[in-house]
Scaffold this motif. Structure first.
Motif, PDB file in Angstrom:
ATOM      1  N   VAL A 146     -90.299  -7.507 -30.476  1.00 40.85           N
ATOM      2  CA  VAL A 146     -89.578  -7.420 -29.201  1.00 40.85           C
ATOM      3  C   VAL A 146     -88.145  -6.961 -29.440  1.00 40.85           C
ATOM      4  CG1 VAL A 146     -88.627  -8.777 -27.292  1.00 40.85           C
ATOM      5  CG2 VAL A 146     -91.012  -9.097 -27.973  1.00 40.85           C
ATOM      6  N   VAL A 147     -87.480  -7.535 -30.445  1.00 42.12           N
ATOM      7  CA  VAL A 147     -86.094  -7.161 -30.756  1.00 42.12           C
ATOM      8  C   VAL A 147     -86.004  -5.677 -31.078  1.00 42.12           C
ATOM      9  CG1 VAL A 147     -84.232  -7.456 -32.456  1.00 42.12           C
ATOM     10  CG2 VAL A 147     -85.382  -9.459 -31.505  1.00 42.12           C
ATOM     11  N   ARG A 148     -86.983  -5.168 -31.813  1.00 44.00           N
ATOM     12  CA  ARG A 148     -86.959  -3.759 -32.203  1.00 44.00           C
ATOM     13  C   ARG A 148     -87.289  -2.831 -31.036  1.00 44.00           C
ATOM     14  NH1 ARG A 148     -87.770  -2.773 -37.953  1.00 44.00           N
ATOM     15  NH2 ARG A 148     -87.633  -4.727 -39.095  1.00 44.00           N
ATOM     16  N   GLY A 149     -88.120  -3.302 -30.104  1.00 46.68           N
ATOM     17  CA  GLY A 149     -88.659  -2.397 -29.094  1.00 46.68           C
ATOM     18  C   GLY A 149     -88.002  -2.431 -27.731  1.00 46.68           C
ATOM     19  N   LEU A 150     -87.386  -3.567 -27.348  1.00 52.34           N
ATOM     20  CA  LEU A 150     -86.880  -3.700 -25.989  1.00 52.34           C
ATOM     21  C   LEU A 150     -85.426  -3.247 -25.899  1.00 52.34           C
ATOM     22  CD1 LEU A 150     -87.980  -4.878 -23.249  1.00 52.34           C
ATOM     23  CD2 LEU A 150     -86.654  -6.927 -23.796  1.00 52.34           C
ATOM     24  N   HIS A 151     -85.105  -2.443 -24.920  1.00 50.45           N
ATOM     25  CA  HIS A 151     -83.739  -1.943 -24.749  1.00 50.45           C
ATOM     26  C   HIS A 151     -83.018  -2.714 -23.650  1.00 50.45           C
ATOM     27  CE1 HIS A 151     -85.886   1.287 -26.825  1.00 50.45           C
ATOM     28  NE2 HIS A 151     -84.719   1.554 -27.378  1.00 50.45           N
ATOM     29  N   ARG A 152     -83.100  -4.012 -23.726  1.00 48.31           N
ATOM     30  CA  ARG A 152     -82.435  -4.919 -22.793  1.00 48.31           C
ATOM     31  C   ARG A 152     -81.833  -6.074 -23.598  1.00 48.31           C
ATOM     32  NH1 ARG A 152     -82.978  -1.275 -19.800  1.00 48.31           N
ATOM     33  NH2 ARG A 152     -83.828  -1.215 -17.696  1.00 48.31           N
ATOM     34  N   PRO A 153     -80.802  -6.737 -23.063  1.00 48.94           N
ATOM     35  CA  PRO A 153     -80.275  -7.910 -23.778  1.00 48.94           C
ATOM     36  C   PRO A 153     -81.354  -8.983 -23.929  1.00 48.94           C
ATOM     37  CG  PRO A 153     -78.761  -7.215 -22.039  1.00 48.94           C
ATOM     38  CD  PRO A 153     -80.035  -6.439 -21.838  1.00 48.94           C
ATOM     39  N   ILE A 154     -81.369  -9.615 -25.089  1.00 50.15           N
ATOM     40  CA  ILE A 154     -82.363 -10.649 -25.389  1.00 50.15           C
ATOM     41  C   ILE A 154     -81.624 -11.920 -25.793  1.00 50.15           C
ATOM     42  CG2 ILE A 154     -84.293 -11.322 -26.871  1.00 50.15           C
ATOM     43  CD1 ILE A 154     -84.708  -8.270 -27.389  1.00 50.15           C
ATOM     44  N   LEU A 155     -81.908 -13.018 -25.093  1.00 52.47           N
ATOM     45  CA  LEU A 155     -81.339 -14.317 -25.451  1.00 52.47           C
ATOM     46  C   LEU A 155     -82.412 -15.125 -26.155  1.00 52.47           C
ATOM     47  CD1 LEU A 155     -78.937 -16.294 -25.291  1.00 52.47           C
ATOM     48  CD2 LEU A 155     -79.869 -17.097 -23.099  1.00 52.47           C
ATOM     49  N   MET A 156     -82.225 -15.303 -27.467  1.00 53.80           N
ATOM     50  CA  MET A 156     -83.179 -16.062 -28.278  1.00 53.80           C
ATOM     51  C   MET A 156     -82.680 -17.497 -28.376  1.00 53.80           C
ATOM     52  SD  MET A 156     -83.974 -15.761 -32.282  1.00 53.80           S
ATOM     53  CE  MET A 156     -82.640 -16.915 -32.540  1.00 53.80           C
ATOM     54  N   VAL A 157     -83.526 -18.470 -27.976  1.00 52.53           N
ATOM     55  CA  VAL A 157     -83.033 -19.839 -27.808  1.00 52.53           C
ATOM     56  C   VAL A 157     -83.814 -20.849 -28.649  1.00 52.53           C
ATOM     57  CG1 VAL A 157     -82.302 -19.255 -25.461  1.00 52.53           C
ATOM     58  CG2 VAL A 157     -84.520 -20.366 -25.811  1.00 52.53           C
ATOM     59  N   PRO A 158     -83.162 -21.989 -28.953  1.00 53.76           N
ATOM     60  CA  PRO A 158     -83.836 -23.083 -29.652  1.00 53.76           C
ATOM     61  C   PRO A 158     -84.560 -23.996 -28.659  1.00 53.76           C
ATOM     62  CG  PRO A 158     -81.512 -23.602 -29.380  1.00 53.76           C
ATOM     63  CD  PRO A 158     -81.725 -22.242 -28.773  1.00 53.76           C
ATOM     64  N   GLU A 159     -85.114 -25.097 -29.165  1.00 52.67           N
ATOM     65  CA  GLU A 159     -85.937 -25.972 -28.326  1.00 52.67           C
ATOM     66  C   GLU A 159     -85.126 -26.753 -27.294  1.00 52.67           C
ATOM     67  OE1 GLU A 159     -88.464 -28.556 -30.607  1.00 52.67           O
ATOM     68  OE2 GLU A 159     -89.068 -26.943 -31.960  1.00 52.67           O
ATOM     69  N   THR A 160     -83.893 -27.126 -27.638  1.00 50.49           N
ATOM     70  CA  THR A 160     -83.118 -28.024 -26.778  1.00 50.49           C
ATOM     71  C   THR A 160     -81.941 -27.290 -26.146  1.00 50.49           C
ATOM     72  OG1 THR A 160     -83.703 -29.851 -28.239  1.00 50.49           O
ATOM     73  CG2 THR A 160     -81.904 -30.230 -26.688  1.00 50.49           C
ATOM     74  N   VAL A 271     -82.623 -12.759 -41.101  1.00 49.01           N
ATOM     75  CA  VAL A 271     -81.918 -13.868 -41.755  1.00 49.01           C
ATOM     76  C   VAL A 271     -81.056 -14.649 -40.768  1.00 49.01           C
ATOM     77  CG1 VAL A 271     -80.223 -14.499 -43.504  1.00 49.01           C
ATOM     78  CG2 VAL A 271     -81.930 -12.771 -44.018  1.00 49.01           C
ATOM     79  N   MET A 272     -80.211 -13.948 -40.028  1.00 50.90           N
ATOM     80  CA  MET A 272     -79.306 -14.633 -39.111  1.00 50.90           C
ATOM     81  C   MET A 272     -80.079 -15.344 -38.012  1.00 50.90           C
ATOM     82  SD  MET A 272     -75.949 -14.920 -38.856  1.00 50.90           S
ATOM     83  CE  MET A 272     -74.916 -15.826 -37.695  1.00 50.90           C
ATOM     84  N   LEU A 273     -81.127 -14.693 -37.516  1.00 51.83           N
ATOM     85  CA  LEU A 273     -81.913 -15.291 -36.447  1.00 51.83           C
ATOM     86  C   LEU A 273     -82.683 -16.502 -36.951  1.00 51.83           C
ATOM     87  CD1 LEU A 273     -83.315 -12.119 -34.657  1.00 51.83           C
ATOM     88  CD2 LEU A 273     -81.168 -13.314 -34.283  1.00 51.83           C
ATOM     89  N   GLN A 274     -83.212 -16.409 -38.163  1.00 47.77           N
ATOM     90  CA  GLN A 274     -83.961 -17.526 -38.735  1.00 47.77           C
ATOM     91  C   GLN A 274     -83.108 -18.778 -38.850  1.00 47.77           C
ATOM     92  OE1 GLN A 274     -85.186 -15.802 -42.434  1.00 47.77           O
ATOM     93  NE2 GLN A 274     -87.268 -15.434 -41.751  1.00 47.77           N
ATOM     94  N   ARG A 275     -81.881 -18.614 -39.276  1.00 46.81           N
ATOM     95  CA  ARG A 275     -81.054 -19.769 -39.612  1.00 46.81           C
ATOM     96  C   ARG A 275     -80.228 -20.286 -38.440  1.00 46.81           C
ATOM     97  NH1 ARG A 275     -79.031 -18.073 -45.706  1.00 46.81           N
ATOM     98  NH2 ARG A 275     -81.123 -17.818 -46.564  1.00 46.81           N
ATOM     99  N   ALA A 276     -80.149 -19.513 -37.379  1.00 43.79           N
ATOM    100  CA  ALA A 276     -79.314 -19.922 -36.255  1.00 43.79           C
ATOM    101  C   ALA A 276     -79.916 -21.143 -35.565  1.00 43.79           C
ATOM    102  CB  ALA A 276     -79.181 -18.773 -35.266  1.00 43.79           C
ATOM    103  N   GLU A 277     -79.106 -22.176 -35.396  1.00 44.34           N
ATOM    104  CA  GLU A 277     -79.546 -23.368 -34.665  1.00 44.34           C
ATOM    105  C   GLU A 277     -79.082 -23.310 -33.213  1.00 44.34           C
ATOM    106  OE1 GLU A 277     -81.476 -25.705 -35.871  1.00 44.34           O
ATOM    107  OE2 GLU A 277     -81.578 -24.751 -37.847  1.00 44.34           O
ATOM    108  N   VAL A 278     -78.362 -22.255 -32.854  1.00 44.56           N
ATOM    109  CA  VAL A 278     -77.844 -22.094 -31.491  1.00 44.56           C
ATOM    110  C   VAL A 278     -78.436 -20.820 -30.906  1.00 44.56           C
ATOM    111  CG1 VAL A 278     -75.704 -23.296 -32.073  1.00 44.56           C
ATOM    112  CG2 VAL A 278     -75.800 -20.797 -32.257  1.00 44.56           C
ATOM    113  N   PRO A 279     -78.333 -20.631 -29.596  1.00 43.15           N
ATOM    114  CA  PRO A 279     -78.851 -19.402 -29.001  1.00 43.15           C
ATOM    115  C   PRO A 279     -78.138 -18.170 -29.560  1.00 43.15           C
ATOM    116  CG  PRO A 279     -78.275 -21.006 -27.308  1.00 43.15           C
ATOM    117  CD  PRO A 279     -77.762 -21.542 -28.594  1.00 43.15           C
TER     118      PRO A 279
END
Length: 284
Positions: A146-160, A271-279
């Motif tokens: 999705v990150v590679r293919g979508l040309h729109r802003p993407i907010l990737m979020v954690p569980e809480t 790497v950055m996305l894997q380790r991020a604990e915040v959105p």
């Protein structure tokens, strides 16, 4: 066509976070909210082909049984998805969204989002999907595509969900990140939230002037803004600054010819996305 906040949900625990962050974004942007659930009728875990392991006489009967099972499985998946969408809608209403919509599609998430791209103002998606729950740092292959293919802003979020109080944008002076600063400065999503601008690199005149431009752009739009230039490798340097300043939302440009681009789409893609604990808000 009204652009909307679209939230992709599945059966994973992170879907609760997706619901709450999507509701927050919908209210802040004053944009409609739609929850999307995609029923993938071709799951990635392949089942063994049993039809060739029995005598010819029983083969046709078994194929009929398998076909019936597939039909039942598809019906159950659709009903399960319908119930998840209803629960997400009720949760968003509790969060203050007046009329959230729901959509259920068959196919794959990546293909579906590609079809709906023109309707999306912001996509909210969980860090780990339903099939990736077993590995805490595994970034679902769906999300990477999705990150590679979508040309729109993407907010990737954690569980809480946690309402963002301090935002950090990783900045390198590239066209993408300059657009990101301008978008962040004008977006209702970040109104009243202090913004930190961080350049990873040497303390040079060029970097200093780039940082000054970013801070002026943000302050002229009414933001409280701070900046820093830090030497080091991109990912650990940004991570350290985030912890030091209690940053609770990261903004990054997903593309652009830069060190940050290579962090996201090179050999160290996630790497950055894997380790991020915040959105993490990825800009395109």
């Amino acid at each position: 066509m009204t652009e909307q906040v679209m939230a992709a949900i599945d059966g994973s625990p992170v879907s609760e976070g997706v619901c709450d962050y999507a509701a927050w974004a919908s209210l802040a942007l004053d944009a409609p909210l739609t929850f999307l659930h995609v029923v993938d009728n071709h799951p990635q875990t392949a089942e063994a082909d049993l039809s060739g392991n029995i005598g010819l006489g029983a083969r046709e009967h078994l194929l009929e049984e398998l076909s019936h099972l597939d039909e039942q499985r598809a019906k159950i998946a659709q009903e399960r998805g319908r119930l998840m969408l209803q629960a997400a809608k009720e949760r968003a209403v509790e969060d203050g969204v007046a009329e959230p919509a729901t959509r259920q599609r068959n196919g794959t998430l990546v293909e579906t989002l590609d079809e709906l791209e023109e309707e999306i103002r912001l996509l909210v998606i969980g860090k780990r999907g339903e099939t990736a729950h077993q590995a805490r740092e595994h970034l679902g292959s769906n999300l990477e595509r999705v990150v590679r293919g979508l040309h729109r802003p993407i907010l990737m979020v954690p569980e809480t969900f946690k309402r963002p109080e301090r935002v950090m944008i990783a900045f390198d002076g590239s066209k993408t990140t300059r657009k990101g600063v301008e978008m962040l400065a004008q977006s209702p999503l970040f109104q009243g939230i202090p913004v930190h601008v961080v350049i990873v690199g040497a303390e040079t005149g060029d970097n200093r002037s780039q940082l000054d431009w970013a801070l002026k752009t943000l302050r002229d739009a009414g933001h409280e803004a701070e900046g820093a230039i830090r030497a080091g490798d991109v990912e650990p340097t940004l991570h350290a600054y985030q912890e030091e300043q209690n940053i609770d939302l990261l903004v990054m440009g997903a593309y652009g010819h830069s060190r940050i681009r290579h962090l996201l789409v090179g050999s160290t893609t996630t790497v950055m996305l894997q380790r991020a604990e915040v959105p993490v808000l990825l800009l395109r």
